[in-house]
Design an enzyme around this catalytic site. Sequence first.
Site, PDB file in Angstrom:
ATOM      1  N   ILE A 328       0.650  -1.566  -0.180  1.00  0.00           N
ATOM      2  CA  ILE A 328       0.113  -0.024   0.075  1.00  0.00           C
ATOM      3  C   ILE A 328       1.356   1.833  -0.765  1.00  0.00           C
ATOM      4  CG2 ILE A 328      -1.996  -0.628   1.164  1.00  0.00           C
ATOM      5  CD1 ILE A 328      -1.492  -0.104   3.746  1.00  0.00           C
ATOM      6  N   GLU A 329       0.228   2.351  -0.811  1.00  0.00           N
ATOM      7  CA  GLU A 329       1.201   3.656  -0.740  1.00  0.00           C
ATOM      8  C   GLU A 329       2.115   3.834   0.299  1.00  0.00           C
ATOM      9  OE1 GLU A 329      -2.247   7.386  -1.808  1.00  0.00           O
ATOM     10  OE2 GLU A 329      -2.239   4.745  -2.125  1.00  0.00           O
ATOM     11  N   GLN A 330       0.828   4.297   1.434  1.00  0.00           N
ATOM     12  CA  GLN A 330       1.650   4.361   3.244  1.00  0.00           C
ATOM     13  C   GLN A 330       2.944   3.823   3.259  1.00  0.00           C
ATOM     14  OE1 GLN A 330      -1.478   4.006   2.272  1.00  0.00           O
ATOM     15  NE2 GLN A 330      -2.616   5.458   2.851  1.00  0.00           N
ATOM     16  N   GLY A 331       3.683   2.192   2.888  1.00  0.00           N
ATOM     17  CA  GLY A 331       4.749   1.858   2.586  1.00  0.00           C
ATOM     18  C   GLY A 331       4.647   0.578   3.137  1.00  0.00           C
ATOM     19  N   SER A 355       7.221   6.078   1.671  1.00  0.00           N
ATOM     20  CA  SER A 355       6.447   6.262   1.024  1.00  0.00           C
ATOM     21  C   SER A 355       7.018   6.575  -0.869  1.00  0.00           C
ATOM     22  CB  SER A 355       5.067   7.395   1.066  1.00  0.00           C
ATOM     23  OG  SER A 355       4.293   7.082   1.827  1.00  0.00           O
TER      24      SER A 355
END
Length: 539
Positions: A328-331, A355
């Site tokens: 997921i884009e948050q990491g 990120s």
Amino acid sequence: MKTTRILTAREAAELINDDDVISVSSSSGLGCPDAVLAGIGERFTETAAPRNLTTIHPIAAGDMWGIKGIDHLARPGLLARIIAGSLPSGPSSSEPPLIWQMIENEQIHAYNFPSGVLYQMHRAAAARQPGVFTQVGLDTFIDPRQEAGRMNGSTPRDIVELTELKGREWLFFEAQVPDVAIIRATTADEDGNLTFEEEASPLGALDLAYAAHNNGGIVIAQVKRIAQAGSLDPQKVRVPGILVDAVVVAPDQLQTTQTPYDPAISGQLRRPLSTLEPVGFSLEKITARRAAQELQSGETANLGFGVSALVPHILVEEKLGNEVSWVIEQGAVGGVPLLDFVFGVAQNPDAIMPSIDQFTLLQGGGFQHSLLSFMEIDVQGNVNVHSLPRRRHVTAGVGGFADITSSAPSIIFLGAFTAGRRDIRIEDGRLNIVSDGPFTKFVNKVNSTTFSGQRALANGQDVMYVTERAVLKLAPEGLTVTEIAPGVDLEKDVLGKADFALNVSAELRLMDARLFEPAPLGLKLPGLAPHHRLQQLDS
């Protein structure tokens, strides 16, 4: 050695000047330096300063669950311009967040750009580069030939431009140089070194700090606690003290909007998957189950907020919780992404990446599937996720959606076929549409384009749309219905509920009957074929 000052939030606000560009690291309530933002708002209330700020948010700062974030600054005179990957959403039953009111009332210039591109614009600024060349956002609302990412009529078209390089079209985003970076960590030592042990992600803290520091700006870090100088493990320091000018201690800062501290989402504990709440039987669960049938064991897959976030929990229910690696884009890499407004973190992650590095994977298509939600789909297969007419404040914006879809090999969009009040029952393994939603989501033309179906076809991407009553595929000749739910009338409930003519596959079949029963599916995921180079080795 450089001195790092320990200040109150109100004192830190005095470091900000009129007309400054302020870059804020957060993802909604995740990592939000809310105390510092509140200090700036407090100073403005007392002194009418600072004025005419520009704020940059690669992902949203604050949300509707009590973390005010950007709303601390959303005051005429204080804020003049916002550049954001996403914005706080608000429930449709209440007043919009203050920032949305300013945007909709034309009180502020506002841009919505892809989150990954915004991080890269910081990295470009840090390296004294002019900006970012990318194909992310081409043929969408971000493209200057459409809306140039502008969120209202008063905003100028002055940050993104279309250009050509070696016979290909590119978007060029001008680097944005912050005067101040406001970031958040868990611990700062007396020299300003920052560790993130209780954070669910470092997000873009380092790149924002580099961008400000390298251009003569300052870095303000909000933390939970102070440690003795030299006591932090250097391997765990994510932002070195040489970049940090001031530290604000906020001992009550939340890990997310709803969790004071959960070690299972920041890597200190692996919690049994059985502790996750089961997903209740619903139309949304049917949709997520059908999407899960497209996955293979050993794949890497991305997913976004909304119905798609249910899919990892479907796999947990099917005793397949470790078969797919989620990014997921948050990491977070691996684990099980959590739901609702804790989305952006994962229980039991295998790794937590910054990120911007995660977006390098996503923009480059280094995964098999992306599972994303939709609000509208049109005759060309275009998708809108960021702009609802008259209710824009209930959406967050483009976020990482455009970064992810630009190169994803396979994209599965999930959502309901219609919107509005409806009565659709699941009875005896069939759908019974007693009364349907008054608004179709399959429209002649989307209100604004977040995803270009024609560009996806040109790029050879596989695109599927999964709803509770039908599955459709994007083909050169248009959207084609490939499956319908048991109990659904093709003409009345599917073809008649779209504003444009849908094609019907010659091999139309019923969706798997097991999807419509409460019991687990007994899902089996086929194995992912080995990389062709490994096949050569095996042979």
